[in-house]
Design an enzyme around this catalytic site. Structure first.
Site: not given
Ligand SMILES: Cc1ncc(C[n+]2csc(CCOP(=O)(O)OP(=O)(O)O)c2C)c(N)n1
Ligand SMILES: [Mg+2]
Length: 339
Positions: A253, A257, A266
Protein backbone atom coordinates in the site's frame (compact mmCIF):
# COMPACT_ATOMS: atom_id res chain seq x y z
CA UNK A 1 4.13 -25.81 -0.21
CA UNK A 2 2.04 -23.24 -1.99
CA UNK A 3 2.15 -23.09 -5.77
CA UNK A 4 3.85 -20.05 -7.28
CA UNK A 5 1.95 -18.79 -10.27
CA UNK A 6 4.69 -17.32 -12.42
CA UNK A 7 3.73 -18.26 -15.96
CA UNK A 8 2.52 -15.40 -18.11
CA UNK A 9 -0.92 -15.93 -19.54
CA UNK A 10 -2.14 -14.07 -22.59
CA UNK A 11 -5.44 -12.17 -22.30
CA UNK A 12 -6.90 -14.27 -25.15
CA UNK A 13 -6.08 -17.48 -23.33
CA UNK A 14 -7.85 -16.04 -20.28
CA UNK A 15 -10.93 -15.26 -22.37
CA UNK A 16 -10.57 -11.47 -21.97
CA UNK A 17 -11.58 -9.25 -24.90
CA UNK A 18 -10.10 -5.83 -25.64
CA UNK A 19 -13.25 -4.32 -24.09
CA UNK A 20 -12.76 -6.37 -20.92
CA UNK A 21 -9.15 -5.21 -20.69
CA UNK A 22 -10.08 -1.55 -21.14
CA UNK A 23 -12.81 -1.92 -18.57
CA UNK A 24 -10.45 -3.54 -16.04
CA UNK A 25 -7.97 -0.73 -16.63
CA UNK A 26 -10.63 1.95 -16.15
CA UNK A 27 -11.78 0.31 -12.91
CA UNK A 28 -8.22 0.32 -11.56
CA UNK A 29 -7.77 3.99 -12.47
CA UNK A 30 -11.15 4.80 -10.90
CA UNK A 31 -10.10 3.12 -7.64
CA UNK A 32 -6.85 5.14 -7.59
CA UNK A 33 -8.59 8.46 -8.31
CA UNK A 34 -11.37 7.82 -5.78
CA UNK A 35 -8.62 7.11 -3.26
CA UNK A 36 -6.59 10.24 -3.97
CA UNK A 37 -9.74 12.37 -3.84
CA UNK A 38 -10.89 10.75 -0.58
CA UNK A 39 -7.53 11.49 1.07
CA UNK A 40 -7.74 15.11 -0.05
CA UNK A 41 -11.31 15.34 1.31
CA UNK A 42 -10.06 14.01 4.63
CA UNK A 43 -7.37 16.67 4.82
CA UNK A 44 -10.03 19.29 3.96
CA UNK A 45 -12.09 18.09 6.92
CA UNK A 46 -14.90 16.72 4.75
CA UNK A 47 -14.25 12.97 5.02
CA UNK A 48 -13.92 11.66 8.58
CA UNK A 49 -11.86 8.54 7.93
CA UNK A 50 -10.23 7.15 4.80
CA UNK A 51 -8.75 3.71 4.20
CA UNK A 52 -6.51 3.92 1.15
CA UNK A 53 -6.45 1.41 -1.70
CA UNK A 54 -3.56 2.80 -3.80
CA UNK A 55 -1.15 0.00 -4.67
CA UNK A 56 -3.78 -2.75 -4.26
CA UNK A 57 -5.75 -2.03 -7.46
CA UNK A 58 -4.23 -4.92 -9.45
CA UNK A 59 -4.99 -7.67 -6.96
CA UNK A 60 -8.44 -6.30 -6.11
CA UNK A 61 -9.69 -5.77 -9.66
CA UNK A 62 -7.92 -8.86 -11.01
CA UNK A 63 -9.42 -11.25 -8.47
CA UNK A 64 -12.89 -9.67 -8.29
CA UNK A 65 -13.16 -9.76 -12.10
CA UNK A 66 -13.44 -13.56 -12.03
CA UNK A 67 -16.70 -13.52 -10.04
CA UNK A 68 -20.04 -12.97 -11.71
CA UNK A 69 -22.32 -10.07 -10.81
CA UNK A 70 -25.84 -11.17 -9.91
CA UNK A 71 -24.70 -14.72 -9.19
CA UNK A 72 -21.75 -14.74 -6.80
CA UNK A 73 -21.22 -13.26 -3.33
CA UNK A 74 -18.60 -10.67 -2.39
CA UNK A 75 -17.20 -10.48 1.14
CA UNK A 76 -14.69 -7.61 0.99
CA UNK A 77 -12.70 -5.91 3.75
CA UNK A 78 -12.22 -2.20 4.39
CA UNK A 79 -9.44 -1.66 1.79
CA UNK A 80 -11.42 -3.12 -1.13
CA UNK A 81 -12.54 -0.12 -3.19
CA UNK A 82 -11.44 -2.03 -6.32
CA UNK A 83 -13.49 -5.10 -5.35
CA UNK A 84 -16.71 -3.20 -4.69
CA UNK A 85 -16.34 -1.21 -7.92
CA UNK A 86 -16.16 -4.51 -9.81
CA UNK A 87 -19.16 -5.78 -7.82
CA UNK A 88 -21.20 -2.82 -9.08
CA UNK A 89 -20.83 0.02 -6.56
CA UNK A 90 -20.21 3.41 -8.13
CA UNK A 91 -17.96 6.27 -7.01
CA UNK A 92 -21.16 8.13 -6.12
CA UNK A 93 -22.19 5.27 -3.78
CA UNK A 94 -18.72 5.30 -2.23
CA UNK A 95 -18.78 9.07 -1.57
CA UNK A 96 -22.32 8.87 -0.14
CA UNK A 97 -20.88 6.40 2.38
CA UNK A 98 -17.81 8.53 3.07
CA UNK A 99 -20.01 11.55 3.84
CA UNK A 100 -22.54 9.41 5.82
CA UNK A 101 -25.48 10.57 3.69
CA UNK A 102 -29.06 9.32 3.93
CA UNK A 103 -28.83 7.55 0.55
CA UNK A 104 -25.60 5.72 1.34
CA UNK A 105 -26.51 2.27 -0.05
CA UNK A 106 -24.39 0.44 2.51
CA UNK A 107 -26.03 1.64 5.71
CA UNK A 108 -27.76 4.99 5.26
CA UNK A 109 -24.72 6.60 6.88
CA UNK A 110 -24.63 4.32 9.96
CA UNK A 111 -21.54 2.25 9.26
CA UNK A 112 -17.97 3.51 9.27
CA UNK A 113 -16.67 4.48 5.85
CA UNK A 114 -15.42 1.51 3.77
CA UNK A 115 -17.81 -0.97 5.39
CA UNK A 116 -19.75 -1.53 2.20
CA UNK A 117 -22.80 -3.71 1.86
CA UNK A 118 -25.52 -4.21 -0.72
CA UNK A 119 -28.24 -6.83 -0.79
CA UNK A 120 -28.89 -5.94 -4.44
CA UNK A 121 -25.27 -6.50 -5.46
CA UNK A 122 -24.55 -9.43 -3.13
CA UNK A 123 -21.92 -7.52 -1.12
CA UNK A 124 -21.82 -8.59 2.53
CA UNK A 125 -21.14 -5.84 5.06
CA UNK A 126 -18.36 -6.61 7.50
CA UNK A 127 -17.57 -5.60 11.05
CA UNK A 128 -14.34 -3.81 11.96
CA UNK A 129 -12.75 -6.62 14.03
CA UNK A 130 -10.14 -8.10 11.72
CA UNK A 131 -11.03 -11.44 10.09
CA UNK A 132 -14.57 -11.48 11.48
CA UNK A 133 -15.90 -11.54 7.89
CA UNK A 134 -14.29 -14.93 7.23
CA UNK A 135 -16.76 -17.08 9.19
CA UNK A 136 -19.51 -15.13 7.45
CA UNK A 137 -18.02 -15.96 4.04
CA UNK A 138 -17.73 -19.61 4.99
CA UNK A 139 -21.25 -19.72 6.46
CA UNK A 140 -22.65 -18.28 3.25
CA UNK A 141 -20.71 -20.86 1.24
CA UNK A 142 -22.19 -23.57 3.48
CA UNK A 143 -25.70 -22.21 2.83
CA UNK A 144 -25.03 -22.20 -0.92
CA UNK A 145 -24.00 -25.86 -0.74
CA UNK A 146 -26.96 -26.75 1.52
CA UNK A 147 -29.44 -25.16 -0.88
CA UNK A 148 -27.85 -26.76 -3.92
CA UNK A 149 -27.02 -23.40 -5.54
CA UNK A 150 -24.00 -22.85 -7.75
CA UNK A 151 -22.77 -19.44 -6.50
CA UNK A 152 -19.22 -18.92 -5.29
CA UNK A 153 -18.13 -16.69 -2.40
CA UNK A 154 -15.07 -14.46 -2.77
CA UNK A 155 -13.56 -13.22 0.49
CA UNK A 156 -10.74 -10.71 0.84
CA UNK A 157 -8.47 -9.78 3.79
CA UNK A 158 -4.94 -8.69 4.60
CA UNK A 159 -2.06 -10.87 5.77
CA UNK A 160 -2.55 -9.49 9.30
CA UNK A 161 -6.00 -11.12 9.36
CA UNK A 162 -4.32 -14.50 9.09
CA UNK A 163 -2.89 -14.02 12.60
CA UNK A 164 -6.42 -14.18 14.03
CA UNK A 165 -7.71 -17.48 15.41
CA UNK A 166 -11.04 -17.00 13.69
CA UNK A 167 -9.30 -16.93 10.30
CA UNK A 168 -7.96 -20.44 10.93
CA UNK A 169 -11.33 -21.69 12.18
CA UNK A 170 -13.01 -20.40 9.04
CA UNK A 171 -10.49 -21.98 6.69
CA UNK A 172 -10.55 -25.27 8.59
CA UNK A 173 -14.35 -25.49 8.33
CA UNK A 174 -14.26 -24.58 4.63
CA UNK A 175 -11.66 -27.28 3.99
CA UNK A 176 -13.58 -30.00 5.85
CA UNK A 177 -16.77 -29.30 3.89
CA UNK A 178 -15.04 -28.45 0.59
CA UNK A 179 -17.09 -25.28 0.39
CA UNK A 180 -17.40 -23.01 -2.68
CA UNK A 181 -15.31 -20.14 -1.34
CA UNK A 182 -12.11 -18.44 -2.50
CA UNK A 183 -9.90 -16.76 0.10
CA UNK A 184 -7.87 -13.83 -1.22
CA UNK A 185 -5.07 -12.48 0.94
CA UNK A 186 -3.85 -9.02 -0.10
CA UNK A 187 -0.39 -9.25 1.43
CA UNK A 188 0.99 -5.71 1.69
CA UNK A 189 3.65 -6.74 4.25
CA UNK A 190 2.18 -4.69 7.12
CA UNK A 191 -0.68 -4.90 9.58
CA UNK A 192 -0.72 -1.17 10.30
CA UNK A 193 2.83 -0.80 11.70
CA UNK A 194 3.58 -4.48 12.28
CA UNK A 195 5.77 -5.97 9.56
CA UNK A 196 5.04 -9.46 8.28
CA UNK A 197 8.13 -10.99 9.95
CA UNK A 198 6.76 -9.87 13.34
CA UNK A 199 3.45 -11.62 12.60
CA UNK A 200 4.56 -15.00 11.27
CA UNK A 201 7.66 -17.10 10.84
CA UNK A 202 6.83 -18.07 7.23
CA UNK A 203 7.35 -16.22 3.96
CA UNK A 204 4.12 -17.22 2.22
CA UNK A 205 0.69 -17.02 3.83
CA UNK A 206 -0.50 -19.38 1.06
CA UNK A 207 1.45 -22.22 2.75
CA UNK A 208 -1.20 -22.19 5.46
CA UNK A 209 -3.77 -23.68 3.07
CA UNK A 210 -2.00 -27.06 3.28
CA UNK A 211 -3.01 -27.32 6.94
CA UNK A 212 -6.67 -27.18 5.92
CA UNK A 213 -6.46 -29.55 2.96
CA UNK A 214 -6.79 -27.26 -0.05
CA UNK A 215 -4.46 -25.50 -2.48
CA UNK A 216 -2.55 -22.30 -1.72
CA UNK A 217 -1.34 -20.14 -4.58
CA UNK A 218 1.13 -17.24 -4.49
CA UNK A 219 0.64 -14.64 -7.17
CA UNK A 220 2.20 -11.27 -8.05
CA UNK A 221 -0.46 -8.90 -6.71
CA UNK A 222 0.74 -6.07 -8.93
CA UNK A 223 0.00 -8.08 -12.06
CA UNK A 224 -3.75 -7.79 -12.63
CA UNK A 225 -3.83 -10.53 -15.26
CA UNK A 226 -1.95 -13.01 -13.06
CA UNK A 227 -4.44 -12.27 -10.27
CA UNK A 228 -7.34 -12.80 -12.65
CA UNK A 229 -5.83 -16.10 -13.87
CA UNK A 230 -5.39 -17.41 -10.31
CA UNK A 231 -8.92 -16.40 -9.30
CA UNK A 232 -10.52 -17.73 -12.47
CA UNK A 233 -9.07 -21.17 -11.80
CA UNK A 234 -10.05 -21.03 -8.11
CA UNK A 235 -13.63 -19.99 -8.95
CA UNK A 236 -13.92 -22.82 -11.49
CA UNK A 237 -12.73 -25.31 -8.84
CA UNK A 238 -15.21 -23.96 -6.30
CA UNK A 239 -18.09 -24.05 -8.77
CA UNK A 240 -17.24 -27.62 -9.77
CA UNK A 241 -17.56 -28.74 -6.11
CA UNK A 242 -13.79 -29.14 -5.64
CA UNK A 243 -13.61 -26.84 -2.62
CA UNK A 244 -11.74 -23.72 -1.50
CA UNK A 245 -8.48 -22.12 -2.62
CA UNK A 246 -6.29 -19.64 -0.78
CA UNK A 247 -4.73 -17.05 -3.09
CA UNK A 248 -1.99 -14.84 -1.70
CA UNK A 249 -1.39 -11.72 -3.78
CA UNK A 250 1.88 -9.98 -2.89
CA UNK A 251 1.36 -6.25 -3.04
CA UNK A 252 2.01 -2.98 -1.19
CA UNK A 253 0.00 0.00 0.00
CA UNK A 254 1.38 3.41 -0.96
CA UNK A 255 -0.42 5.58 1.58
CA UNK A 256 -0.57 5.23 5.38
CA UNK A 257 -2.80 2.48 6.80
CA UNK A 258 -5.64 4.99 7.20
CA UNK A 259 -5.98 8.76 7.27
CA UNK A 260 -5.23 8.49 11.05
CA UNK A 261 -1.87 6.77 10.60
CA UNK A 262 1.63 8.17 10.10
CA UNK A 263 3.59 5.51 8.22
CA UNK A 264 6.88 7.44 8.51
CA UNK A 265 7.20 5.95 11.99
CA UNK A 266 7.61 2.37 10.73
CA UNK A 267 8.79 2.33 7.09
CA UNK A 268 11.30 4.34 5.10
CA UNK A 269 10.41 6.63 2.20
CA UNK A 270 12.91 4.67 0.09
CA UNK A 271 10.93 1.48 0.70
CA UNK A 272 7.69 3.15 -0.44
CA UNK A 273 9.39 4.65 -3.52
CA UNK A 274 10.86 1.27 -4.38
CA UNK A 275 7.41 -0.35 -4.19
CA UNK A 276 5.87 2.39 -6.31
CA UNK A 277 8.14 1.33 -9.16
CA UNK A 278 5.97 -1.83 -9.38
CA UNK A 279 2.74 0.17 -9.69
CA UNK A 280 -0.01 -2.20 -10.95
CA UNK A 281 -1.66 0.52 -13.04
CA UNK A 282 1.52 1.60 -14.84
CA UNK A 283 2.36 -2.04 -15.38
CA UNK A 284 -1.02 -2.92 -16.90
CA UNK A 285 -0.80 0.23 -19.02
CA UNK A 286 2.45 -1.04 -20.58
CA UNK A 287 0.83 -4.41 -21.36
CA UNK A 288 -2.17 -2.72 -22.99
CA UNK A 289 0.01 -0.34 -25.00
CA UNK A 290 2.05 -3.30 -26.26
CA UNK A 291 -1.13 -5.15 -27.21
CA UNK A 292 -2.46 -2.07 -29.00
CA UNK A 293 -5.52 -2.07 -26.70
CA UNK A 294 -4.50 1.44 -25.58
CA UNK A 295 -2.83 4.07 -27.74
CA UNK A 296 -0.16 6.41 -26.40
CA UNK A 297 -2.56 9.24 -25.58
CA UNK A 298 -5.23 7.02 -23.94
CA UNK A 299 -3.87 6.80 -20.37
CA UNK A 300 -3.80 10.57 -19.92
CA UNK A 301 -7.20 11.03 -21.54
CA UNK A 302 -8.85 8.21 -19.59
CA UNK A 303 -7.44 9.56 -16.31
CA UNK A 304 -8.75 13.06 -17.13
CA UNK A 305 -12.22 11.72 -17.98
CA UNK A 306 -12.44 9.63 -14.82
CA UNK A 307 -11.11 12.46 -12.66
CA UNK A 308 -13.80 14.78 -13.99
CA UNK A 309 -16.47 12.18 -13.26
CA UNK A 310 -15.10 11.55 -9.74
CA UNK A 311 -15.12 15.29 -8.98
CA UNK A 312 -18.74 15.55 -10.19
CA UNK A 313 -19.79 12.59 -8.03
CA UNK A 314 -18.09 14.17 -5.01
CA UNK A 315 -20.07 17.39 -5.51
CA UNK A 316 -23.33 15.46 -5.95
CA UNK A 317 -22.70 13.29 -2.89
CA UNK A 318 -21.70 16.31 -0.78
CA UNK A 319 -24.95 18.04 -1.77
CA UNK A 320 -27.10 14.95 -1.04
CA UNK A 321 -29.32 15.07 2.08
CA UNK A 322 -28.01 13.99 5.47
CA UNK A 323 -30.02 11.38 7.37
CA UNK A 324 -33.07 12.81 9.15
CA UNK A 325 -32.17 13.11 12.89
CA UNK A 326 -35.55 11.48 13.64
CA UNK A 327 -34.09 8.25 12.15
CA UNK A 328 -31.05 8.31 14.45
CA UNK A 329 -31.68 4.83 15.88
CA UNK A 330 -32.61 3.13 12.60
CA UNK A 331 -30.47 0.00 11.95
CA UNK A 332 -28.49 0.78 15.13
CA UNK A 333 -30.85 0.32 18.10
CA UNK A 334 -34.48 -0.68 18.40
CA UNK A 335 -36.40 2.41 17.41
CA UNK A 336 -38.21 4.12 20.27
CA UNK A 337 -41.97 3.74 20.11
CA UNK A 338 -44.45 6.40 21.30
CA UNK A 339 -45.57 5.70 24.88
C1 LIG B 1 -9.48 -8.04 16.16
C2 LIG B 1 -8.85 -6.73 15.80
N1 LIG B 1 -7.62 -6.41 16.25
C3 LIG B 1 -7.03 -5.25 15.90
C4 LIG B 1 -7.69 -4.37 15.10
C5 LIG B 1 -7.04 -3.06 14.68
N2 LIG B 1 -6.63 -3.15 13.27
C6 LIG B 1 -7.35 -2.56 12.30
S1 LIG B 1 -6.69 -2.83 10.78
C7 LIG B 1 -5.42 -3.74 11.41
C8 LIG B 1 -4.35 -4.30 10.52
C9 LIG B 1 -4.79 -5.37 9.61
O1 LIG B 1 -3.77 -5.66 8.71
P1 LIG B 1 -3.98 -6.58 7.47
O2 LIG B 1 -4.92 -7.67 7.78
O3 LIG B 1 -2.64 -6.96 6.96
O4 LIG B 1 -4.73 -5.63 6.40
P2 LIG B 1 -4.20 -4.28 5.74
O5 LIG B 1 -4.80 -3.19 6.57
O6 LIG B 1 -2.72 -4.30 5.77
O7 LIG B 1 -4.73 -4.27 4.35
C10 LIG B 1 -5.52 -3.82 12.82
C11 LIG B 1 -4.54 -4.53 13.66
C12 LIG B 1 -8.99 -4.71 14.65
N3 LIG B 1 -9.70 -3.91 13.85
N4 LIG B 1 -9.54 -5.88 15.01
MG1 LIG C 1 -1.46 -5.99 5.57
Amino acid sequence: MATRLTRRTSPEALGLSADDLRSMYRTMVTARLVDEAAFRLNRQGKAPFVVPVSGHEGCQVGTAWALERGRDVWVPYYRDVGVVLVAGMTPYDIFLGLFAKADDPSSGGRQMPNHWGSRRLGIISHSSPIASQLPHAVGIAYAIRYRGEDAVVGSWFGEGATSEGIWHEALNFAGIHRLPVVFVCENNRYAISVAQNKQMAIEDVADRAAAYGFPGVVVDGNDVLACYAAMKEAVARARAGEGPTLIEAKTYRYFPHTSDDDDRTYRSREEVEEARRRDPIRRFERVLLDLGVLTASDPEQIAAEIKEDVERRIDEAWAAPDPDPATLYRHVFAEPVDP
